[in-house]
Motif scaffolding. Structure first.
Motif, PDB file in Angstrom:
ATOM      1  N   ILE A  30      -9.363 -27.045 -22.842  1.00 26.28           N
ATOM      2  CA  ILE A  30     -10.738 -26.739 -22.469  1.00 26.28           C
ATOM      3  C   ILE A  30     -11.206 -25.597 -23.370  1.00 26.28           C
ATOM      4  N   GLY A  31     -12.465 -25.639 -23.757  1.00 23.46           N
ATOM      5  CA  GLY A  31     -12.944 -24.591 -24.644  1.00 23.46           C
ATOM      6  C   GLY A  31     -14.452 -24.635 -24.832  1.00 23.46           C
ATOM      7  N   ILE A  32     -14.908 -23.774 -25.699  1.00 25.79           N
ATOM      8  CA  ILE A  32     -16.331 -23.644 -26.019  1.00 25.79           C
ATOM      9  C   ILE A  32     -16.568 -24.254 -27.391  1.00 25.79           C
ATOM     10  N   ASN A  33     -17.631 -25.029 -27.503  1.00 19.74           N
ATOM     11  CA  ASN A  33     -17.993 -25.670 -28.761  1.00 19.74           C
ATOM     12  C   ASN A  33     -19.345 -25.109 -29.211  1.00 19.74           C
ATOM     13  N   ASN A  34     -19.411 -24.578 -30.420  1.00 20.59           N
ATOM     14  CA  ASN A  34     -20.660 -24.069 -30.985  1.00 20.59           C
ATOM     15  C   ASN A  34     -20.978 -24.942 -32.196  1.00 20.59           C
ATOM     16  N   LYS A  43     -31.132 -23.507 -34.892  1.00 24.40           N
ATOM     17  CA  LYS A  43     -30.254 -22.785 -33.975  1.00 24.40           C
ATOM     18  C   LYS A  43     -29.056 -23.639 -33.596  1.00 24.40           C
ATOM     19  N   ASN A  44     -27.921 -22.974 -33.377  1.00 24.98           N
ATOM     20  CA  ASN A  44     -26.718 -23.662 -32.916  1.00 24.98           C
ATOM     21  C   ASN A  44     -26.820 -23.959 -31.427  1.00 24.98           C
ATOM     22  N   TYR A  45     -26.031 -24.922 -30.976  1.00 24.97           N
ATOM     23  CA  TYR A  45     -25.983 -25.298 -29.567  1.00 24.97           C
ATOM     24  C   TYR A  45     -24.563 -25.034 -29.064  1.00 24.97           C
ATOM     25  N   THR A  46     -24.442 -24.292 -27.977  1.00 18.88           N
ATOM     26  CA  THR A  46     -23.143 -23.957 -27.416  1.00 18.88           C
ATOM     27  C   THR A  46     -22.910 -24.764 -26.151  1.00 18.88           C
ATOM     28  N   SER A  47     -21.720 -25.378 -26.060  1.00 21.71           N
ATOM     29  CA  SER A  47     -21.401 -26.214 -24.901  1.00 21.71           C
ATOM     30  C   SER A  47     -19.894 -26.208 -24.666  1.00 21.71           C
ATOM     31  N   TYR A  70     -13.375 -34.869 -24.875  1.00 20.06           N
ATOM     32  CA  TYR A  70     -14.792 -35.074 -24.583  1.00 20.06           C
ATOM     33  C   TYR A  70     -15.527 -33.807 -24.998  1.00 20.06           C
ATOM     34  N   SER A  71     -16.583 -33.961 -25.796  1.00 20.50           N
ATOM     35  CA  SER A  71     -17.346 -32.785 -26.222  1.00 20.50           C
ATOM     36  C   SER A  71     -18.837 -33.094 -26.232  1.00 20.50           C
ATOM     37  N   ILE A  72     -19.604 -32.029 -26.102  1.00 16.74           N
ATOM     38  CA  ILE A  72     -21.053 -32.111 -26.227  1.00 16.74           C
ATOM     39  C   ILE A  72     -21.426 -31.233 -27.416  1.00 16.74           C
TER      40      ILE A  72
END
Length: 146
Positions: A30-34, A43-47, A70-72
């Motif tokens: 699990i993690g953060i995607n920028n 602008k970047n999108y963080t999900s 699975y990522s957004i």
């Protein structure tokens, strides 16, 4: 395309089956995607991303890593909104472009020294949903150009 996805899913299933015989660890990720998927957006999108991975040891120096993630991913921007005749400024529109994806990487890991590894392989990405939406319009008073 379907054959490649099915092949990768079979490999993940194979690794999962082998885990009962060789104590193959299956890890939860699990993690953060920028991300910024559209260069015209500024602008970047963080999900969030989440998934599973499993590493199969072939020998002391070579491993195979298979993941299901699975990522957004996406981008954000602010655009000026005008009427069709380009004479009246309506305000600023926020635009968000999002991709919901299922990533299936299959990597060959080569150990160089202790915990240092080089990875190379393929990744199949299946787009589950592609959306572009406008969450808000911030308008000052309408301005007309002459």
């Amino acid at each position: 395309m379907k054959n490649i996805i099915i092949l990768n899913l079979l490999i993940v299933t194979l690794f999962s089956t082998l885990s009962s015989f060789s104590q193959l660890p299956i890890a939860f990720k699990i993690g953060i995607n920028n991300s910024k998927i559209n260069e015209s957006y500024n602008k970047n999108y963080t999900s969030l991303y989440l998934g599973f991975s499993s590493e199969y040891v072939l020998n002391k120096k070579v491993n195979i890593l298979s993941e299901l993630i699975y990522s957004i991913e996406g981008s954000k921007s602010s655009l000026d909104a005008w009427t069709n005749d380009q004479k009246t400024f309506l305000g600023t529109v926020d635009v968000i472009n999002k991709l919901s994806k299922l990533n299936l990487p299959l990597l060959l890991l080569i150990k160089l020294y202790n915990d240092i590894k080089i990875a190379s392989g393929i990744q199949i990405a299946y787009i589950l949903k592609n959306t572009e939406y406008f969450p808000s319009i911030s308008s000052a008073s309408s301005q007309t150009t002459d």
